[in-house]
Motif scaffolding. Structure first.
Motif, PDB file in Angstrom:
ATOM      1  N   UNK A   1       0.838  -1.315   0.061  1.00 47.36           N
ATOM      2  CA  UNK A   1       0.103   0.036  -0.048  1.00 47.36           C
ATOM      3  C   UNK A   1       0.772   1.275   0.098  1.00 47.36           C
ATOM      4  N   UNK A   2       1.575   1.190   1.169  1.00 51.74           N
ATOM      5  CA  UNK A   2       2.702   2.257   1.322  1.00 51.74           C
ATOM      6  C   UNK A   2       3.734   2.702   0.033  1.00 51.74           C
ATOM      7  N   UNK A   3       4.063   1.529  -0.527  1.00 51.14           N
ATOM      8  CA  UNK A   3       5.083   1.862  -1.581  1.00 51.14           C
ATOM      9  C   UNK A   3       4.505   1.906  -2.945  1.00 51.14           C
ATOM     10  N   UNK A   4       3.263   1.023  -3.532  1.00 46.56           N
ATOM     11  CA  UNK A   4       2.650   1.028  -4.682  1.00 46.56           C
ATOM     12  C   UNK A   4       1.567   2.138  -4.807  1.00 46.56           C
ATOM     13  N   UNK A   5       0.929   2.453  -3.562  1.00 47.70           N
ATOM     14  CA  UNK A   5       0.091   3.473  -3.840  1.00 47.70           C
ATOM     15  C   UNK A   5       0.398   4.815  -3.123  1.00 47.70           C
ATOM     16  N   UNK A   6       0.768   4.567  -1.914  1.00 48.69           N
ATOM     17  CA  UNK A   6       0.902   5.940  -1.044  1.00 48.69           C
ATOM     18  C   UNK A   6       2.017   6.794  -1.488  1.00 48.69           C
ATOM     19  N   UNK A   7       3.200   6.049  -2.029  1.00 54.47           N
ATOM     20  CA  UNK A   7       4.201   7.130  -2.653  1.00 54.47           C
ATOM     21  C   UNK A   7       3.750   7.968  -3.850  1.00 54.47           C
ATOM     22  N   UNK A   8       2.974   7.176  -4.777  1.00 53.79           N
ATOM     23  CA  UNK A   8       2.649   7.878  -6.027  1.00 53.79           C
ATOM     24  C   UNK A   8       1.637   9.077  -5.590  1.00 53.79           C
ATOM     25  N   UNK A  47      -0.639   8.724   4.665  1.00 54.31           N
ATOM     26  CA  UNK A  47       0.224   9.666   5.325  1.00 54.31           C
ATOM     27  C   UNK A  47       0.644   9.176   6.676  1.00 54.31           C
ATOM     28  N   UNK A  48       0.200   8.167   6.933  1.00 51.75           N
ATOM     29  CA  UNK A  48       0.649   7.630   8.096  1.00 51.75           C
ATOM     30  C   UNK A  48       1.628   6.521   8.329  1.00 51.75           C
ATOM     31  N   UNK A  49       2.606   6.515   9.287  1.00 50.38           N
ATOM     32  CA  UNK A  49       3.584   5.246   9.296  1.00 50.38           C
ATOM     33  C   UNK A  49       3.087   4.009   9.550  1.00 50.38           C
ATOM     34  N   UNK A  50       2.007   3.922  10.382  1.00 44.98           N
ATOM     35  CA  UNK A  50       1.482   2.720  10.804  1.00 44.98           C
ATOM     36  C   UNK A  50       0.298   2.330   9.877  1.00 44.98           C
ATOM     37  N   UNK A  51       0.208   1.054   9.823  1.00 43.04           N
ATOM     38  CA  UNK A  51      -0.876   0.374   9.098  1.00 43.04           C
ATOM     39  C   UNK A  51      -2.208   0.704   9.540  1.00 43.04           C
ATOM     40  N   UNK A  76      -6.868  -6.841  -0.266  1.00 41.20           N
ATOM     41  CA  UNK A  76      -6.226  -7.463   0.708  1.00 41.20           C
ATOM     42  C   UNK A  76      -4.712  -6.761   0.821  1.00 41.20           C
ATOM     43  N   UNK A  77      -4.297  -6.153  -0.469  1.00 41.05           N
ATOM     44  CA  UNK A  77      -3.007  -5.727  -0.347  1.00 41.05           C
ATOM     45  C   UNK A  77      -3.078  -4.348   0.532  1.00 41.05           C
ATOM     46  N   UNK A  78      -4.018  -3.556   0.404  1.00 39.82           N
ATOM     47  CA  UNK A  78      -4.144  -2.393   1.196  1.00 39.82           C
ATOM     48  C   UNK A  78      -4.720  -2.385   2.550  1.00 39.82           C
ATOM     49  N   UNK A  79      -5.018  -3.693   3.011  1.00 38.28           N
ATOM     50  CA  UNK A  79      -5.366  -3.729   4.426  1.00 38.28           C
ATOM     51  C   UNK A  79      -6.721  -3.855   4.761  1.00 38.28           C
ATOM     52  N   UNK A  80      -7.560  -4.041   3.593  1.00 40.10           N
ATOM     53  CA  UNK A  80      -9.130  -4.146   4.046  1.00 40.10           C
ATOM     54  C   UNK A  80      -9.408  -5.412   4.322  1.00 40.10           C
ATOM     55  N   UNK A  81     -10.353  -5.234   5.225  1.00 41.17           N
ATOM     56  CA  UNK A  81     -11.109  -6.642   5.939  1.00 41.17           C
ATOM     57  C   UNK A  81     -12.417  -6.801   5.168  1.00 41.17           C
ATOM     58  N   UNK A  82     -12.612  -8.180   4.599  1.00 36.53           N
ATOM     59  CA  UNK A  82     -14.074  -8.465   3.874  1.00 36.53           C
ATOM     60  C   UNK A  82     -15.092  -8.636   5.214  1.00 36.53           C
TER      61      UNK A  82
END
Length: 268
Positions: A1-8, A47-51, A76-82
């Motif tokens: 999430x933070x590398x693939x989406x957060x950075x851009x 914008x947060x350091x934590x998940x 799943x990759x961005x930490x969402x729960x079904x």
């Protein structure tokens, strides 16, 4: 999430943030935010350091086909729960269980008390079930969060997002441990939820509407439906009037033809 989406995201939109110091470096906390856009669940974690763990409807994880598998992998990759909404009480109980599990692991749990995105940019009444029950059942602090201008980035119907700076204001943690053990008292749940919504309102500067966003969306949908039905009825009435006028004109012309011998014009 933070590398693939957060950075851009941060590079392209450069979101401004206030109150990062209010996010604890460790331990559980509930992030209660207003909800203006689908992108809220991406800008805040970026914008947060934590998940931060949010919940999403189970259909995002169970849709068949290549597109369905890609969608499931993304969420799943961005930490969402079904959350399965098929139970007797729908997503509510499932969301509460999921939130409690996340907080018991000492993580951050993100939730939108309004229950759905705002239909018009205003702040709507918070639903007392999920937010308050999760907070009281775990004793975790509630951190109010205000998303600013995220709805302007990609309004409904707009394909390409607008490059602009959204904002995020993070308020001070709210402690509700004085109500712990009272998570089934509806008056306490209402009081906790209203206090959180008041803090979100102060942070966001939004106009507050004391009705549920789902009810407002239903009203807007019914109004739009009624408007379309009225438009169809008006068009049908106009078409009927035009037909009747055409039939009257045709009848008049036929009558005039019968009154003219051999179809010749009679003397005045």
């Amino acid at each position: 999430m933070k590398v693939a989406i957060g950075g851009p995201l941060k590079l392209a939109f450069r979101p401004w943030v206030e109150g990062l110091e209010n996010i604890p470096a460790e331990g559980p906390a509930v992030l209660a935010s207003n909800h203006l856009s689908f992108s809220d669940s991406f800008f805040l974690p970026a914008v947060l350091d934590r998940k931060v763990t949010f919940i999403a409807k189970a259909e995002y994880f169970t849709t068949p086909g290549v597109k369905g598998r890609l969608t499931a992998a993304f969420f799943k990759g961005v930490g969402q729960l079904p959350v399965d909404r098929s139970g007797a009480r729908g997503a509510g109980e499932a969301a509460i269980r999921s939130g409690i599990e996340v907080l018991q692991r000492g993580e951050l749990f993100g939730i939108y008390p309004e229950g759905t995105r705002s239909p018009d940019g205003r702040l709507y009444r918070g639903k007392p079930g999920g937010l308050a029950r999760v907070a009281l059942a775990t004793g975790a602090p509630v951190i109010p969060v205000a998303m600013i201008d995220t709805e302007k980035i990609q309004p409904p119907g707009q394909v390409m997002p607008k490059l602009m700076r959204p904002g995020i204001r993070i308020g001070r943690p709210l402690d509700f441990t004085r109500y712990q053990g009272m998570e089934h008292d509806r008056f306490v749940l209402r009081a906790v939820t209203d206090e959180v919504m008041y803090e979100i309102m102060k942070l966001s500067g939004q106009e507050y509407v004391d009705v549920y966003a789902t009810a407002m969306k239903r009203q807007l949908s019914e109004a739009a439906k009624a408007e379309k039905e009225a438009e169809r009825a008006a068009k049908a009435a106009l078409a009927r009037a035009e037909r009747e006028q055409a039939e009257k004109l045709k009848a008049a012309m036929e009558q005039a033809g019968r009154e003219r011998p051999n179809g010749r014009r009679s003397d005045p």
